[in-house]
Motif scaffolding. Structure first.
Motif, PDB file in Angstrom:
ATOM      1  N   THR A   1       0.831  -1.195   0.000  1.00  0.00           N
ATOM      2  CA  THR A   1       0.000   0.000   0.000  1.00  0.00           C
ATOM      3  C   THR A   1       0.868   1.248   0.000  1.00  0.00           C
ATOM      4  O   THR A   1       1.725   1.412   0.875  1.00  0.00           O
ATOM      5  CB  THR A   1      -0.923   0.029   1.235  1.00  0.00           C
ATOM      6  N   LEU A   2       0.651   2.099  -0.986  1.00  0.00           N
ATOM      7  CA  LEU A   2       1.305   3.404  -1.015  1.00  0.00           C
ATOM      8  C   LEU A   2       0.345   4.405  -0.378  1.00  0.00           C
ATOM      9  O   LEU A   2      -0.622   4.858  -1.005  1.00  0.00           O
ATOM     10  CB  LEU A   2       1.616   3.815  -2.463  1.00  0.00           C
ATOM     11  N   LEU A   3       0.583   4.711   0.894  1.00  0.00           N
ATOM     12  CA  LEU A   3      -0.352   5.543   1.641  1.00  0.00           C
ATOM     13  C   LEU A   3      -0.496   6.928   1.024  1.00  0.00           C
ATOM     14  O   LEU A   3      -1.597   7.482   0.963  1.00  0.00           O
ATOM     15  CB  LEU A   3       0.113   5.654   3.091  1.00  0.00           C
ATOM     16  N   ASP A   4       0.639   7.495   0.567  1.00  0.00           N
ATOM     17  CA  ASP A   4       0.580   8.854   0.009  1.00  0.00           C
ATOM     18  C   ASP A   4      -0.223   8.906  -1.282  1.00  0.00           C
ATOM     19  O   ASP A   4      -0.717   9.964  -1.678  1.00  0.00           O
ATOM     20  CB  ASP A   4       1.994   9.375  -0.265  1.00  0.00           C
ATOM     21  N   GLN A   5      -0.346   7.752  -1.954  1.00  0.00           N
ATOM     22  CA  GLN A   5      -1.039   7.703  -3.237  1.00  0.00           C
ATOM     23  C   GLN A   5      -2.419   7.069  -3.141  1.00  0.00           C
ATOM     24  O   GLN A   5      -3.132   6.983  -4.141  1.00  0.00           O
ATOM     25  CB  GLN A   5      -0.197   6.890  -4.230  1.00  0.00           C
ATOM     26  N   ASN A   6      -2.771   6.595  -1.943  1.00  0.00           N
ATOM     27  CA  ASN A   6      -4.036   5.862  -1.773  1.00  0.00           C
ATOM     28  C   ASN A   6      -4.151   4.750  -2.818  1.00  0.00           C
ATOM     29  O   ASN A   6      -5.189   4.570  -3.461  1.00  0.00           O
ATOM     30  CB  ASN A   6      -5.237   6.811  -1.886  1.00  0.00           C
ATOM     31  N   ARG A   7      -3.038   4.017  -2.999  1.00  0.00           N
ATOM     32  CA  ARG A   7      -2.981   2.999  -4.046  1.00  0.00           C
ATOM     33  C   ARG A   7      -2.436   1.698  -3.474  1.00  0.00           C
ATOM     34  O   ARG A   7      -1.494   1.695  -2.685  1.00  0.00           O
ATOM     35  CB  ARG A   7      -2.091   3.487  -5.202  1.00  0.00           C
ATOM     36  N   VAL A   8      -3.062   0.600  -3.883  1.00  0.00           N
ATOM     37  CA  VAL A   8      -2.611  -0.728  -3.470  1.00  0.00           C
ATOM     38  C   VAL A   8      -1.981  -1.415  -4.679  1.00  0.00           C
ATOM     39  O   VAL A   8      -2.596  -1.523  -5.737  1.00  0.00           O
ATOM     40  CB  VAL A   8      -3.778  -1.582  -2.926  1.00  0.00           C
ATOM     41  N   ILE A   9      -0.740  -1.853  -4.525  1.00  0.00           N
ATOM     42  CA  ILE A   9      -0.022  -2.519  -5.608  1.00  0.00           C
ATOM     43  C   ILE A   9      -0.071  -4.020  -5.392  1.00  0.00           C
ATOM     44  O   ILE A   9       0.327  -4.521  -4.339  1.00  0.00           O
ATOM     45  CB  ILE A   9       1.446  -2.047  -5.661  1.00  0.00           C
ATOM     46  N   ARG A  10      -0.561  -4.720  -6.388  1.00  0.00           N
ATOM     47  CA  ARG A  10      -0.584  -6.183  -6.350  1.00  0.00           C
ATOM     48  C   ARG A  10       0.656  -6.703  -7.069  1.00  0.00           C
ATOM     49  O   ARG A  10       0.958  -6.244  -8.173  1.00  0.00           O
ATOM     50  CB  ARG A  10      -1.854  -6.716  -7.006  1.00  0.00           C
ATOM     51  N   PRO A  11       1.360  -7.657  -6.480  1.00  0.00           N
ATOM     52  CA  PRO A  11       2.611  -8.126  -7.086  1.00  0.00           C
ATOM     53  C   PRO A  11       2.394  -8.735  -8.463  1.00  0.00           C
ATOM     54  O   PRO A  11       1.385  -9.415  -8.719  1.00  0.00           O
ATOM     55  CB  PRO A  11       3.110  -9.185  -6.096  1.00  0.00           C
TER      56      PRO A  11
END
Length: 326
Positions: free
Chosen positions: A162-172
């Motif tokens: 989770t990139l908190l600053d971007q409100n984005r969840v990265i799936r591998p």
């Protein structure tokens, strides 16, 4: 150049054919070589057990840590496996200067249409997670606590980031792989040999699926490795010289294990010694410059005795004779 995020393993290779290990295992591999694939060393010798552990990481997406003393070739072992699979590979050394921002990312000022704007630049972890990359954390047990907790998020096999600053969840990416090398196994180092290593969170150590230990090779194999690196010594005299060098190295390792000396000679140092012999044309001088001068002064007589036992001559006398010629 091909977009790294779009390529996929497109063939299966035989472990027996590629690595010379008696196994029926097949491993996914790439046909095309990317700029991130390590250079292949054709004379590299693989430890069968460690190689199978690493290949399990590539094949089954297991998190693999390779532990061992310095100079055993832990990082090189990982890179050479990746090279033969043509698997893109990125190494990150977790020294004290690596910060959380280096791994996660940070806001940076960039030029867009002539204007300065603030833009988030991904760190190495989110970049690698989205690509078919083998991410290797070197000196894993030297990482700072805040950095280690960032890594803990991706240690689960399907761990999302989770990139908190971007409100984005990265799936591998399905072909993202994670490896690490360490001198200890996260329990610290009481001998002081690996200054700077940390006692790691055991909940994090528990998340590594496979921990392989890479020890020093048998003497004959170590001799063969040194000769492969220094082909100028591949003759009758040179082979005898290298065998004596490896014998000295083995004595330093035994001396370290029993507490007689506080520094041991790794295979890397033996190779350096052999290379310096090519420069100085004198094993005694090369030994002093490659290893003896690194030792504590109080321990040098012990190390000199190791040299005398293996070479049949006193180190100091040979040094004086050589100095007298000049």
């Amino acid at each position: 150049m091909t977009d790294l995020g779009q390529i996929q393993p497109d063939r299966q290779v035989s472990v027996r054919d590629v690595f010379g290990i008696d196994s029926d295992m097949t491993v996914p591999a790439f046909s095309e070589r990317d700029d991130h694939v390590p250079e292949m060393d054709p004379v590299y010798r693989f430890n069968p057990d460690v190689t199978l552990a690493i290949l399990a990481g590539f094949t089954r997406n297991r998190r693999v840590m390779v532990q061992g003393l310095h100079g055993t070739g832990k990082s090189t072992h990982l890179e050479q496996v990746a090279a033969r699979l043509k698997w893109p590979c990125v190494r990150v050394n977790l020294d004290g200067h690596i910060s959380r921002m280096d791994l996660v990312g940070k806001d940076a000022i960039v030029l867009r249409d002539g204007l300065q704007v603030t833009e988030f630049q991904e760190g190495i972890v989110p970049w690698a997670l989205q690509r078919p990359v083998a991410l290797i954390f070197d000196e894993y047990d030297a990482g700072r606590p805040d950095v280690m907790f960032v890594i803990q998020r991706i240690l689960e096999r399907d761990g999302k980031f989770t990139l908190l600053d971007q409100n984005r969840v990265i799936r591998p990416h399905p072909c993202f792989r994670l490896f690490a090398t360490s001198n200890t196994v996260g329990l610290g180092n009481l001998s002081g040999m690996y200054h700077g290593t940390q006692v790691l969170n055991q909940a994090q150590i528990d998340r590594w699926n496979i921990v392989a230990t890479l020890n020093y090779l048998p003497a004959d194999e170590e001799v063969a490795i040194v000769l492969a690196r220094v082909p100028g010594k591949d003759n009758d005299h040179g082979r005898g010289l290298i065998r004596s060098m490896v014998a000295v190295a083995e004595l330093t390792r035994k001396g370290y294990a029993t507490g007689d000396i506080s520094l041991l000679m790794s295979p890397r140092t033996v190779i350096t010694w052999a290379e310096n012999c090519e420069i100085f044309r004198n094993p005694s001088l090369a030994f002093r410059l490659s290893f003896l001068n690194k030792c504590d002064e109080s321990e040098r007589p012990v190390v000199a005795e190791y040299y005398q036992r293996c070479f049949g001559e006193e180190l100091d006398e040979s040094w004086m004779k050589e100095a007298g010629r000049h």
